[in-house]
Scaffold this motif. Structure first.
Motif, PDB file in Angstrom:
ATOM      1  N   SER A 196       1.754   9.101   8.155  1.00  0.00           N
ATOM      2  CA  SER A 196       0.426   8.324   8.531  1.00  0.00           C
ATOM      3  C   SER A 196      -0.432   8.028   7.250  1.00  0.00           C
ATOM      4  CB  SER A 196      -0.470   9.266   9.618  1.00  0.00           C
ATOM      5  OG  SER A 196       0.540   9.149  10.722  1.00  0.00           O
ATOM      6  N   CYS A 197      -0.673   8.875   6.353  1.00  0.00           N
ATOM      7  CA  CYS A 197      -1.622   8.737   5.371  1.00  0.00           C
ATOM      8  C   CYS A 197      -0.920   7.776   4.280  1.00  0.00           C
ATOM      9  CB  CYS A 197      -2.034  10.269   4.672  1.00  0.00           C
ATOM     10  SG  CYS A 197      -2.996  10.918   5.804  1.00  0.00           S
ATOM     11  N   LEU A 198       0.427   7.574   4.405  1.00  0.00           N
ATOM     12  CA  LEU A 198       0.792   6.678   3.413  1.00  0.00           C
ATOM     13  C   LEU A 198       0.523   5.261   3.760  1.00  0.00           C
ATOM     14  CD1 LEU A 198       4.524   7.982   2.956  1.00  0.00           C
ATOM     15  CD2 LEU A 198       2.898   7.920   1.174  1.00  0.00           C
ATOM     16  N   PRO A 200      -7.480   2.833  -1.791  1.00  0.00           N
ATOM     17  CA  PRO A 200      -9.050   3.448  -2.003  1.00  0.00           C
ATOM     18  C   PRO A 200      -9.348   4.449  -0.930  1.00  0.00           C
ATOM     19  CG  PRO A 200      -8.851   1.071  -2.196  1.00  0.00           C
ATOM     20  CD  PRO A 200      -7.366   1.478  -1.804  1.00  0.00           C
ATOM     21  N   ASN A 201      -8.911   4.135   0.446  1.00  0.00           N
ATOM     22  CA  ASN A 201      -9.173   5.044   1.432  1.00  0.00           C
ATOM     23  C   ASN A 201      -8.312   6.384   1.005  1.00  0.00           C
ATOM     24  OD1 ASN A 201     -10.128   2.468   2.420  1.00  0.00           O
ATOM     25  ND2 ASN A 201     -10.210   3.493   4.280  1.00  0.00           N
ATOM     26  N   ARG A 202      -7.162   6.471   0.801  1.00  0.00           N
ATOM     27  CA  ARG A 202      -6.632   7.457   0.556  1.00  0.00           C
ATOM     28  C   ARG A 202      -6.984   8.500  -0.737  1.00  0.00           C
ATOM     29  NH1 ARG A 202      -0.944   9.323   1.327  1.00  0.00           N
ATOM     30  NH2 ARG A 202       0.008  10.646  -0.289  1.00  0.00           N
ATOM     31  N   HIS A 239       0.735  -1.245   0.019  1.00  0.00           N
ATOM     32  CA  HIS A 239       0.045   0.096   0.130  1.00  0.00           C
ATOM     33  C   HIS A 239       1.038   1.222   0.011  1.00  0.00           C
ATOM     34  CE1 HIS A 239      -3.809  -2.222   1.757  1.00  0.00           C
ATOM     35  NE2 HIS A 239      -3.492  -2.642   0.504  1.00  0.00           N
ATOM     36  N   ILE A 240       2.049   1.271   0.498  1.00  0.00           N
ATOM     37  CA  ILE A 240       2.952   2.487   0.833  1.00  0.00           C
ATOM     38  C   ILE A 240       3.654   2.594  -0.537  1.00  0.00           C
ATOM     39  CG2 ILE A 240       4.742   3.331   2.076  1.00  0.00           C
ATOM     40  CD1 ILE A 240       4.129   1.539   4.384  1.00  0.00           C
ATOM     41  N   VAL A 241       3.805   1.503  -1.085  1.00  0.00           N
ATOM     42  CA  VAL A 241       4.593   2.025  -2.335  1.00  0.00           C
ATOM     43  C   VAL A 241       3.559   2.380  -3.283  1.00  0.00           C
ATOM     44  CG1 VAL A 241       5.751   0.449  -4.276  1.00  0.00           C
ATOM     45  CG2 VAL A 241       6.453   0.092  -1.930  1.00  0.00           C
TER      46      VAL A 241
END
Length: 532
Positions: A318-320, A325-327, A219-221
């Motif tokens: 934190s948002c990373l 989809p949430n971001r 997810h981070i990448v």
């Protein structure tokens, strides 16, 4: 009243609940009140409680001036159900608190919530270990290719390297890390992002704040690299995106009055119906956009909001961690809320509430909330979402420092290195700690770090009794040619050299042994004459 900032720690919302109760009980004015032809000591009316607690929350930095009177009334109703307060007849729980002249009082003992404890992680550091040079592969040695220089050497390794000048090293190998897989890249981003978040929050550990099992490196990448020109996350699976009609409604409000792409008929109150359509979609989500797992992380950021740069960086990291989809939904929603608040051409969306207050009240609980439905969720969400609206353009940027650290680590793993045969330590290990020093100290260390191993090498060569004298002189001559300064320091005069180095004994050839060596040999000459 001074702001009461609770330090970061596990279950911060519970700590804030207890702290708010203590402040309310300690500051609420109690006096005699008359009701039903009798008086009650140490009591207060519902309106007096709302007035005092509302002002208390607005001045407290944990909540701020965005707290409304209605939110204060809702909190007092929770106080009544939790038996923090009771009416003058001792009733609580079933009664409803009212903002009027009804009388209330504090019970003898006000119940405080016990802060639950979570079991410690198996690994106390709770951070996964970074990939290192544990595995390597040998590369074929290429011709006319100079070996790479090492960054860190011990004296033994220095001897191995510089003994090339005198012929001691027989073989060296060029090595590198095996090809780094995408799974390993995800792991590196996960580990370094979690470590960066811990530093920004100022925590010794992430225990009770973030479970590493809930951090997904993939997810981070995706959040770092799969974005469009405006920085909005692009989803690979379109089925995970918001429905088209929701996106259209958000564009309509965000770009009002030029956002009605579908050319729908506009009627009085049309913009309010569009807003309701958007709100209904977000209200039906199964969990808040910041997820239940990250609740404690974002609540801890509340204590950093007075330091704008630190809080912004904490939100960036934190948002990373959010699922893509949430971001994406959060980015689009915050941008909508900011544009609605700043658009002077948009008709009023509520007859009594200002646009900014309306946006926060309508969507705050869709952004932040706990699975346990904490009593202060609404107030905490109001504070955080207000800050996020004001800084929505920066909190979705990738921290430059974090990105550079990951890039440098990946570059180091891909870099080829030299490993000498017989050495257990390769030169690929980077220093664990770096400290800036002055130029003078650098020059001193350069001289000391270079000469001491070479001096040891020279002394070892001199003391080697098994080495034949001829070979010893040959290697000493090579050493002198390679390191003249070290050689001269050891043998400043010919006498010092003669004391430790055996002289070469002159040897005569057999056919010259009968001649006088003091006079040069002159061969016999004969004169010749010729007649015409």
């Amino acid at each position: 009243m001074e702001a009461t900032v609770i330090g970061p720690g596990p279950y911060r919302a519970t700590k804030l609940w207890n702290e708010t109760i203590k402040l309310f009980r300690g500051g609420m004015s109690l006096r005699r009140h008359w009701a039903h032809f009798r008086y009650y000591e140490c009591s207060f009316t519902g309106s007096e409680a709302v007035d005092y607690l509302h002002e208390l929350l607005r001045q407290n930095y944990n909540f701020g001036p965005e707290v409304t009177r209605y939110q204060t009334l809702q909190l007092l109703r929770k106080f009544l159900k939790a038996h923090v307060i009771e009416d003058i007849k001792g009733r609580h729980g079933t009664e409803d608190f009212e903002d009027n002249g009804n009388l209330y009082r504090f019970p003898t003992l006000s119940p405080l919530k016990s802060i639950p404890t979570r079991p410690l992680m198996r690994d106390s550091s709770d951070l996964p270990r970074l990939i290192r040079w544990d595995d390597y592969e040998e590369l074929p040695q290429q011709e006319n290719t100079a070996p790479l220089k090492s960054a860190v050497m011990t004296s033994d390794l220095w001897n191995k390297r510089h003994s090339v000048a005198i012929g001691d090293v027989h073989e060296c190998k060029l090595i590198r890390r095996k090809e780094i897989s995408s799974k390993q890249v995800d792991h590196i981003w996960k580990s370094m992002t979690a470590a960066h978040l811990q530093r920004v929050l100022g925590l010794k550990t992430l225990d009770g704040v973030l479970n590493p099992m809930h951090v997904n490196g993939k997810h981070i990448v995706h959040n770092v690299f799969s974005v469009n020109k405006t920085g909005i996350v692009v989803l690979e699976n379109k089925a995970e995106d918001m429905p088209y009609w929701v996106v259209s409604a958000m564009k309509c409000l965000a770009n009002w009055p030029n956002g009605n792409e579908a050319k729908q008929p506009v009627y009085p109150g049309f913009e309010r119906d569009v807003l309701k359509t958007v709100a209904d979609y977000f209200h039906r989500l199964k969990e808040p956009l910041l997820t239940f797992h990250l609740y404690e992380v974002f609540v801890n950021i509340l204590s950093l909001l007075h330091e704008q740069e630190v809080a912004t960086e904490a939100l960036q990291v934190s948002c990373l961690l959010l699922p893509p989809p949430n971001r994406r939904r959060l980015q689009l929603l915050l941008r909508l809320m900011a544009r609605v608040c700043q658009n002077p051409h948009l008709p009023p969306l509520n007859d009594t509430i200002a646009p900014r207050t309306l946006m926060v009240q309508m969507f705050a609980h869709c952004i932040l909330g706990s699975a346990d439905d904490m009593d202060l969720d609404e107030l905490l969400a109001t504070k955080l979402v207000t800050f996020m609206i004001e800084h929505h353009n920066t909190i979705f940027q990738v921290p430059t420092k974090l990105r550079c650290q990951v890039d440098e680590h990946l570059s180091h793993l891909k870099r080829a290195q030299i490993k000498y045969a017989g050495s257990d330590t390769d030169f690929s290990a980077s220093p664990a700690f770096c400290k800036q020093i002055s130029r003078v100290e650098c020059e001193e260390q350069k001289v000391i770090g270079t000469q001491i191993p070479l001096q040891q090498l020279l002394e070892g060569l001199i003391a080697d009794k098994e080495l034949p004298a001829k070979d010893k002189r040959k290697r000493l001559k090579q050493f002198q040619k390679s390191y003249p300064e070290v050689y001269h320091n050891r043998f400043p005069t010919e006498e010092s050299k003669a004391a430790v180095i055996p002289e070469k004994t002159p040897r005569l050839k057999p056919h010259l042994m009968f001649f006088n060596l003091k006079k040069p040999f002159q061969p016999f000459q004969r004169s010749w004459s010729f007649r015409a």
